[in-house]
Scaffold this motif. Structure first.
Motif, PDB file in Angstrom:
ATOM      1  N   LEU A  73      18.669  10.267  -1.183  1.00 57.11           N
ATOM      2  CA  LEU A  73      19.212  11.626  -1.106  1.00 57.11           C
ATOM      3  C   LEU A  73      19.986  11.985  -2.367  1.00 57.11           C
ATOM      4  N   ARG A  74      20.600  10.973  -2.984  1.00 52.19           N
ATOM      5  CA  ARG A  74      21.401  11.254  -4.174  1.00 52.19           C
ATOM      6  C   ARG A  74      20.593  11.146  -5.465  1.00 52.19           C
ATOM      7  N   HIS A  75      19.305  10.926  -5.345  1.00 53.61           N
ATOM      8  CA  HIS A  75      18.428  10.740  -6.508  1.00 53.61           C
ATOM      9  C   HIS A  75      18.915   9.591  -7.390  1.00 53.61           C
ATOM     10  N   ASP A  76      19.453   8.584  -6.762  1.00 54.44           N
ATOM     11  CA  ASP A  76      19.888   7.399  -7.497  1.00 54.44           C
ATOM     12  C   ASP A  76      18.682   6.455  -7.568  1.00 54.44           C
ATOM     13  N   GLU A  77      17.890   6.611  -8.639  1.00 53.23           N
ATOM     14  CA  GLU A  77      16.609   5.897  -8.654  1.00 53.23           C
ATOM     15  C   GLU A  77      16.794   4.398  -8.860  1.00 53.23           C
ATOM     16  N   LEU A  78      17.754   4.031  -9.669  1.00 58.01           N
ATOM     17  CA  LEU A  78      18.009   2.609  -9.872  1.00 58.01           C
ATOM     18  C   LEU A  78      18.435   1.963  -8.556  1.00 58.01           C
ATOM     19  N   GLY A  79      19.283   2.673  -7.827  1.00 55.53           N
ATOM     20  CA  GLY A  79      19.729   2.172  -6.529  1.00 55.53           C
ATOM     21  C   GLY A  79      18.568   2.032  -5.563  1.00 55.53           C
ATOM     22  N   GLN A  80      17.683   3.022  -5.558  1.00 55.32           N
ATOM     23  CA  GLN A  80      16.527   2.962  -4.662  1.00 55.32           C
ATOM     24  C   GLN A  80      15.676   1.746  -4.981  1.00 55.32           C
ATOM     25  N   GLU A  81      15.467   1.557  -6.281  1.00 53.84           N
ATOM     26  CA  GLU A  81      14.642   0.444  -6.734  1.00 53.84           C
ATOM     27  C   GLU A  81      15.240  -0.884  -6.260  1.00 53.84           C
ATOM     28  N   THR A  82      16.547  -1.029  -6.520  1.00 56.87           N
ATOM     29  CA  THR A  82      17.214  -2.275  -6.153  1.00 56.87           C
ATOM     30  C   THR A  82      17.172  -2.479  -4.639  1.00 56.87           C
ATOM     31  N   LEU A  83      17.497  -1.417  -3.908  1.00 56.69           N
ATOM     32  CA  LEU A  83      17.580  -1.560  -2.456  1.00 56.69           C
ATOM     33  C   LEU A  83      16.213  -1.815  -1.842  1.00 56.69           C
ATOM     34  N   LEU A  84      15.188  -1.184  -2.392  1.00 56.50           N
ATOM     35  CA  LEU A  84      13.850  -1.430  -1.866  1.00 56.50           C
ATOM     36  C   LEU A  84      13.507  -2.909  -2.021  1.00 56.50           C
ATOM     37  N   ASN A  85      13.828  -3.457  -3.193  1.00 51.61           N
ATOM     38  CA  ASN A  85      13.563  -4.879  -3.415  1.00 51.61           C
ATOM     39  C   ASN A  85      14.357  -5.748  -2.455  1.00 51.61           C
ATOM     40  N   LEU A  86      15.613  -5.377  -2.250  1.00 42.77           N
ATOM     41  CA  LEU A  86      16.443  -6.176  -1.349  1.00 42.77           C
ATOM     42  C   LEU A  86      15.885  -6.137   0.062  1.00 42.77           C
ATOM     43  N   LEU A  87      15.412  -4.964   0.464  1.00 38.92           N
ATOM     44  CA  LEU A  87      14.842  -4.842   1.806  1.00 38.92           C
ATOM     45  C   LEU A  87      13.568  -5.667   1.919  1.00 38.92           C
ATOM     46  N   LEU A  88      12.749  -5.598   0.892  1.00 43.21           N
ATOM     47  CA  LEU A  88      11.509  -6.390   0.929  1.00 43.21           C
ATOM     48  C   LEU A  88      11.844  -7.863   1.013  1.00 43.21           C
ATOM     49  N   ARG A  89      12.833  -8.270   0.225  1.00 46.19           N
ATOM     50  CA  ARG A  89      13.253  -9.665   0.249  1.00 46.19           C
ATOM     51  C   ARG A  89      13.735 -10.041   1.646  1.00 46.19           C
ATOM     52  N   ASN A  90      14.489  -9.122   2.221  1.00 51.62           N
ATOM     53  CA  ASN A  90      15.031  -9.324   3.556  1.00 51.62           C
ATOM     54  C   ASN A  90      13.913  -9.527   4.572  1.00 51.62           C
ATOM     55  N   TYR A  91      12.915  -8.658   4.533  1.00 55.59           N
ATOM     56  CA  TYR A  91      11.805  -8.779   5.480  1.00 55.59           C
ATOM     57  C   TYR A  91      11.015 -10.059   5.225  1.00 55.59           C
TER      58      TYR A  91
END
Lengths: 267, 487
Positions: B193-211
């Motif tokens: 929502l905040r257009h924080d693309e670096l954050g999205q990138e990092t969090l997506l990776n963390l979520l994938l790692r989590n799964y």
């Protein structure tokens, strides 16, 4: 005890009795009632609230869904199987820390693997497989499905068919019958590439038909491009024609021009 | 990661005479001013540099230095200050007094920016993780995440993405990854929502790692395919993404795509990330085997990887020869290491490739061979080896693994003459794909170049600038016309 819980338990007892009698209409009827009642419990997924009866309710719900899966196998309804299985799955994965393991768990998981195999959904088969622990993989029900998949991928179809006799649970038989149909299609596909021709009797044996007539019907229906001549089945027609020797000039021109443009940009 | 190491080396010599403690503190203060100026001028890259510098200092952090820095950064009474200093061990009273004394004078003038506050969280978190105080680290990171949610500033993106990473890392170290999944999803939503693309990138990776930590490939793929994608901001995150993507695709039998992602991940990973590259290579080797390719020997003998890749080397050998017995021995011998790598199920899948390779070898060496001999050579120890061999060969023919026909009456497999490959379009296609790869690489390299802002350009007169712009426009028009000409 909670009156709602008692009501569900009583209904479930009637459902189980009907299932033993193979009275499927009553079963389906009772099951939909049960499912509606289950929505009233707040301890079940997806809420997972910690109510005083949580363990009891979870166990009961798991039991109900397990029976629902078995019912869908008996009524040979694959869509219902998929639905019920997905409803059951959270009890195995997310509630595993709170409940003792169900004795039915491996049977159901094995059935699901078999279903994916029958529907030729191999990618999902392997995704499910990754979720299983090494002890689960040792279980005969799971092992059966895994070995079937291996034989299936190798092409050892005889082994797939003979596995019907070694099915670890009665409910596996239904899927094994379905698997035979998938296997026939596979053998048909392989034969038309591998053989130039087969005698009718050999073809009949290989494709698991009991009479020549069935074979002829099957060919007419599924493989009209096969030809029956002189007591043999010829697959020649199905083979690809020789590759044409034409030079793909337009494609070559296109590629060369694009190289030229790119090189111009570099130099 | 290499950059971090280099940075550290550049920094230390000039201060080596002074005692370690004040110099580290001084560095931290420098970094803080860098962050402040970055936040002030909205120069995100300066903050990025600050974070890199910090990583270089990481191993020099001590409790006294940190508490001194906290004194420097915050007004003594502030909420965050109390919270953060509570995490620091108080054993070194003496040193602390010495340091806090001078900075106390500055304190009243301080009003810390959110960037600096978050930076302090990051420092304390790093320090706690290095001390292996994982439970404190968990508490500290959770507090920082709660604070982050309430601030919305683009200058924070670099810092917050680091914090997300260590947040997840601290939970992974204690084995509670499942706990924070919902939180990570919420953070990803906020970042989007905040257009924080670096954050999205990092969090997506963390979520994938989590799964993937729990082998939930289905959920991982569903999230991945639906999450917004954009050009990568950080090379490290992109490497991770490629690795996870490769893993998911391997499990779902999309070997060709998986190979591409895994090899790219291994290639793009920084040299220092040895462990990551080993993991990538393990998976890449397996995927290539599953595709029926044999990886080159050079992959296995590279320095530092030789030992880790040993089981995979022996496995490759077994597949290459096409010997089922040898394959089984290797799989049993290294089963524990395959289990820890989570590749056991893939090894099971490989059995069928071993048979294929064996079959291909037979088909190349014999123009005609009876099925009984095929069964013997493949060592199929089943009830009905000939029938099995026949259907296995039939399937291999259909899948294009061998070029042969079967003669059922005589029980033979007859290999076809191998055609002249140069009479087909095959070489032309291979040649084209290589050229395309090189050209693409060149273009990407050009695009990746970054030019520092030209100071001379500012001095350019208005007239000159107009002239230059006109030239550029003409050039652009020219190029556009050229493009139109092609087909």
């Amino acid at each position: 005890m909670d009156p709602k819980l008692t009501e569900v338990s009583q209904l479930f007892e009637r459902f189980k009795a009907a299932l033993v009698r193979n009275d499927f209409d009553t079963c389906a009827n009772l099951l939909s009632q049960l499912k509606v009642l289950l929505t009233g419990f707040r301890s079940l997924p997806p809420l997972f609230e910690d109510t005083p009866n949580a363990i009891h309710e979870l166990t009961l719900a798991r039991d109900i869904y397990e029976h629902a899966v078995i019912l869908s196998v008996k009524t040979e309804d694959q869509d219902a199987f998929e639905r019920d299985f997905f409803q059951l799955k959270p009890y195995y994965t997310d509630a595993s820390g709170r409940l003792p393991q169900s004795p039915q768990e491996y049977i159901i998981l094995g059935l699901n693997l078999l279903r994916l195999l029958v529907q030729n959904r191999i990618a999902e088969f392997h995704t499910e497989l990754e979720l299983l622990s090494s002890t689960a993989l040792e279980n005969p029900c799971i092992k059966h499905a895994v070995e079937l998949e291996q034989s299936f991928m190798e092409g050892a179809y005889n082994r797939v068919l003979s596995a019907r006799q070694t099915a670890p649970h009665e409910s596996f038989v239904y899927f094994m019958d379905l698997l035979a149909k998938t296997v026939r299609d596979e053998i048909g596909g392989c034969s038309e590439k591998a053989y130039d021709y087969l005698s009718i009797s050999d073809a009949r044996q290989m494709l698991l038909f009991s009479s020549d007539k069935e074979l002829a019907d099957y060919i007419k229906e599924d493989h009209p491009e096969w030809e029956i001549k002189d007591g043999c089945v010829f697959f020649q027609k199905a083979k690809e024609t020789a590759p044409c020797k034409e030079i793909p000039s337009l494609q070559l021109i296109n590629q060369t021009l694009s190289y030229a443009r790119e090189l111009e940009r570099i130099v | 990661m290499t950059q971090d190491v280099e940075m550290k080396d550049h920094q230390t010599p000039s201060h080596s005479v002074a005692s370690a403690l004040p110099s580290t503190l001084q560095h931290l203060k420098d970094i803080a001013s860098l962050i402040e100026s970055g936040a002030h001028t909205k120069e995100v890259r300066r903050i990025g540099r600050a974070v890199r510098l910090t990583m270089g200092l990481r191993h020099k952090l001590t409790a006294p230095v940190l508490s001194a820095f906290l004194d420097f950064a915050f007004a003594p009474g502030s909420e965050t200050y109390k919270q953060l200093s509570a995490y620091l061990p108080k054993d070194d009273e003496h040193a602390m007094e010495v340091d806090s004394a001078p900075s106390a004078k500055q304190a009243p003038t301080k009003h810390s920016s959110p960037e600096l506050e978050i930076f302090c969280y990051l420092l304390v978190l790093l320090f706690l993780i290095d001390l292996k105080k994982y439970n404190e680290a968990k508490a500290c990171s959770s507090a920082s995440i709660a604070r982050l949610k309430s601030i919305n500033r683009r200058t924070l993106d670099v810092l917050s993405s680091r914090l997300y990473f260590y947040y997840s890392y601290s939970y992974e170290l204690t084995g509670d990854l499942a706990e924070i999944r919902g939180n990570l999803l919420a953070l990803h939503r906020i970042a989007t929502l905040r257009h924080d693309e670096l954050g999205q990138e990092t969090l997506l990776n963390l979520l994938l790692r989590n799964y993937l930590h729990y082998n939930l490939y289905d959920q991982a793929e569903k999230l991945r395919s639906k999450a917004p994608r954009f050009e990568a901001h950080s090379n490290q995150q992109f490497c991770r993404y490629l690795f996870y993507l490769g893993k998911i695709r391997t499990i779902q039998l999309e070997y060709t795509d998986a190979k591409e992602s895994l090899l790219q991940a291994a290639r793009k990973a920084p040299i220092a990330a040895q462990g990551f590259r080993i993991q990538c290579n393990k998976w890449a080797v397996l995927v290539r085997l599953l595709l029926g390719e044999i990886p080159e020997r050079t992959i296995f003998v590279r320095r530092g990887m030789e030992k880790a890749l040993r089981p995979y080397f022996e496995l490759t050998n077994a597949v290459r020869i096409g010997d089922l017995e040898l394959f089984k021995t290797v799989a049993d011998k290294f089963s524990s290491s395959f289990n820890t790598d989570g590749t056991h199920n893939l090894i099971v899948r490989l059995r069928h490739n071993v048979i294929r390779t064996g079959l291909r070898n037979i088909s190349i060496s014999y123009s005609r061979i009876s099925l009984t001999d095929v069964a013997k050579k493949l060592r199929l120890d089943t009830a009905n080896p000939v029938a099995d061999a026949e259907s296995i060969v039939a399937k291999a023919i259909r899948d294009g693994a061998v070029d042969a026909t079967l003669d059922h009456e005589n029980g033979w497999m007859v290999s076809k003459e191998t055609g002249d490959i140069y009479s087909t379009n095959e070489p032309q296609i291979a040649f084209n794909s290589r050229i395309a790869f090189c050209l693409n690489m060149h273009n990407e390299a050009v695009r990746a170049l970054r030019y520092p802002p030209n100071t001379q350009e500012d001095k350019e007169t208005a007239e000159k600038r107009r002239e230059r712009q006109q030239q550029e426009q003409e050039l652009a028009k020219h190029i556009a016309e050229e493009d139109d000409d092609d087909f």
